[in-house]
Motif scaffolding. Sequence first.
Motif, PDB file in Angstrom:
ATOM      1  N   LEU A   1       5.612  40.461  70.088  1.00 40.46           N
ATOM      2  CA  LEU A   1       5.854  41.992  71.498  1.00 40.46           C
ATOM      3  C   LEU A   1       5.020  41.354  72.385  1.00 40.46           C
ATOM      4  N   GLY A   2       5.142  41.980  73.798  1.00 37.54           N
ATOM      5  CA  GLY A   2       4.461  42.495  74.720  1.00 37.54           C
ATOM      6  C   GLY A   2       4.336  43.161  75.504  1.00 37.54           C
ATOM      7  N   THR A   3       2.930  42.827  76.683  1.00 36.75           N
ATOM      8  CA  THR A   3       2.836  44.681  77.540  1.00 36.75           C
ATOM      9  C   THR A   3       2.761  43.821  78.620  1.00 36.75           C
ATOM     10  N   VAL A   4       2.920  44.738  79.714  1.00 34.53           N
ATOM     11  CA  VAL A   4       2.432  44.794  81.228  1.00 34.53           C
ATOM     12  C   VAL A   4       0.957  45.259  81.037  1.00 34.53           C
ATOM     13  N   LEU A   5      -0.141  44.335  81.664  1.00 37.44           N
ATOM     14  CA  LEU A   5      -1.246  44.669  82.060  1.00 37.44           C
ATOM     15  C   LEU A   5      -1.007  45.126  83.502  1.00 37.44           C
TER      16      LEU A   5
ATOM     17  N   GLY B   1       5.799  33.374  74.981  1.00 36.04           N
ATOM     18  CA  GLY B   1       5.802  34.198  75.664  1.00 36.04           C
ATOM     19  C   GLY B   1       5.480  33.445  76.797  1.00 36.04           C
ATOM     20  N   SER B   2       4.249  34.346  76.715  1.00 41.00           N
ATOM     21  CA  SER B   2       3.908  34.268  78.086  1.00 41.00           C
ATOM     22  C   SER B   2       1.801  34.726  77.764  1.00 41.00           C
ATOM     23  N   MET B   3       0.951  34.217  78.416  1.00 38.51           N
ATOM     24  CA  MET B   3      -0.388  34.743  78.502  1.00 38.51           C
ATOM     25  C   MET B   3      -0.795  34.833  80.167  1.00 38.51           C
ATOM     26  N   ALA B   4      -2.559  35.321  79.641  1.00 40.47           N
ATOM     27  CA  ALA B   4      -2.656  35.470  81.522  1.00 40.47           C
ATOM     28  C   ALA B   4      -3.984  34.762  81.095  1.00 40.47           C
ATOM     29  N   VAL B   5      -4.269  33.940  82.747  1.00 42.69           N
ATOM     30  CA  VAL B   5      -5.704  33.179  82.863  1.00 42.69           C
ATOM     31  C   VAL B   5      -7.135  33.745  83.545  1.00 42.69           C
TER      32      VAL B   5
ATOM     33  N   ASP C   1      -2.408  38.217  90.638  1.00 44.19           N
ATOM     34  CA  ASP C   1      -0.949  38.723  90.162  1.00 44.19           C
ATOM     35  C   ASP C   1      -0.837  40.522  90.152  1.00 44.19           C
ATOM     36  N   ASP C   2       0.259  40.744  90.876  1.00 44.32           N
ATOM     37  CA  ASP C   2       0.261  42.027  90.364  1.00 44.32           C
ATOM     38  C   ASP C   2       0.258  42.412  89.150  1.00 44.32           C
ATOM     39  N   ASN C   3       0.799  42.213  88.490  1.00 52.18           N
ATOM     40  CA  ASN C   3       1.425  42.408  86.613  1.00 52.18           C
ATOM     41  C   ASN C   3       0.596  41.418  85.910  1.00 52.18           C
ATOM     42  N   LEU C   4       0.791  41.388  85.018  1.00 51.51           N
ATOM     43  CA  LEU C   4       0.098  40.007  83.809  1.00 51.51           C
ATOM     44  C   LEU C   4       1.001  39.998  82.739  1.00 51.51           C
ATOM     45  N   TYR C   5       1.996  39.709  82.420  1.00 52.97           N
ATOM     46  CA  TYR C   5       1.943  39.534  81.136  1.00 52.97           C
ATOM     47  C   TYR C   5       2.446  38.724  80.067  1.00 52.97           C
ATOM     48  N   ILE C   6       1.769  39.788  79.389  1.00 48.11           N
ATOM     49  CA  ILE C   6       1.648  38.928  77.865  1.00 48.11           C
ATOM     50  C   ILE C   6       2.555  39.467  76.630  1.00 48.11           C
TER      51      ILE C   6
END
Length: 523
Positions: free
Chosen positions: A496-500, A344-348, A334-339
């Motif tokens: 909390l979350g961050t966008v990578l 919420g969500s995670m990255a694989v 993906d263009d961005n990883l939403y952690i």
Amino acid sequence: MYNNSFAKRTLLFFISIFFLYSCDKEYNSIGADLLGQNNFDFLQYTSDVVAYNQKVGPVDAINLPVNSLGIATNSSFGKTISHFATQVNLSTVSPSIGANAVIDSVYLSVPYFSTLKTTNADGSKTYELDSIYGGQAPIKLSVFESGFFMRDLDPSTNFQTSQPFFTDQNNTFDNAKIGSRLNNSSDASQNDAFVFSPKEIVQKSIASTGNVVLNRSVPAMRLRLNSNFFTSKILNAPAGKLAANDVFKEYFRGLYFKVETVPGSTGSLAMMNFKAGRITINYTEDLVTNGVTTRVSKSLDLNLTGNSVNLFEDTNTVASYLNTVNNPNTTEGDDNLYIKGGQGSMAVINLFNSAAELNRIRTSGWLINEANLIFHIDANKMNGSDEPNRLYLYDLTHNIPIADFNLDPTSSPNPKNSKFIFGGLLTKQEGANGRGLSYKVRVTNQIRNLIKHSDSTNVKLGLVVTENIAEPTFSKLRSANAFTSKFPKAAVMNPLGTVLYGTSSRVPADKRLKLQIYYTKPN
């Protein structure tokens, strides 16, 4: 005691650094003796990575070591409201309550995570709060008697396993609340405009000499509760209801902390250890001595222990976030990883997406000195929102820590900052209010093992938010996704979350996630 403990931890820190330095120095010295000073080339290799998003969904949040309370707003995710429910225990069962008992006051107190900064000449202290997000933005806080019984064991498994309680069950607890809110003070800072204040708690008492005594304690959520309710529920409890905590928890099923938005406020959120909280009931009763009746002061404590659960309510969820995590590009990444923590969500993450690349490295004779994954933050998408202080990378295939986590002996006075060689800590711009730039995670031993052993499985890695790196255990998902049925417990704690930046070809090359390997190759 604190200073002694701190000294021990500091000593351990320097011993750990010396140990790691010595091992590295010994490794290089041995290599030099065996092959000579000029028989090695020190090189860097960059490998492409494929990383994509995965929605998490509701997760078991029973008895978390740390819970959140309040509101977190992020321009890329939306708004998360954190509610909380807990059982209550008697500090002393079968308390002796005398005749004509009358409550003077009831206070609920839960200390914040804080650090003492200064002590003034008059004894007053200044503190700095830790793990408070959103500053002094008010929230509406209501504390209710809970009518929902939190069983220890799960009836769906014939009472063979613990009862799970999931993050999406707020409606269940909200609908089961009993009566009016208990923190019904006319002071709005106790309810309708509550803030997480860094002020120390100061209580006045009268000594036997008649002098006023100031009792000081650390900053805390301190709420005055309804005396009439506790008179009826505790002082006038039916016979036997205070005889044992098992009976008491059925009789008084606990407290439900409901959070709502204050108009015009973005809200704030705190990480808290509710297990350290208590309710103190101050009352007077008759004391008869030699036929003479006097009034005496007594107190009774209720502890916020027993089963508890964090309950999340996600609102105003950003459409682009939902679309990305529900439709990941598993081929290019993906263009961005939403952690995002909570539910919420995670990255694989897939390392060495090409088998040919991995085989080529395995046959090359490389000696791996260091390997890292560096995750760059998309500052435009974060847009000034609160950032998690740490991310956690783990073996998603087996739901266990990776080798670099297990082999890192480093510690810190603050356990959240332990295993700092393994990394995942937020790197910020210079300055007091510097924004986050990146997170770096060390995967040296993970790569060494993968290259050294040809039968090693190139596992998928998971990337999540973490509240405490010292908590590597897992919680159950309500519904398993394509990769797992579990989620790191420390990620549930922190919403909390961050966008990578991700790994697709559309990501600028200097921001794209890659695996950096530093290696030595014999000539």
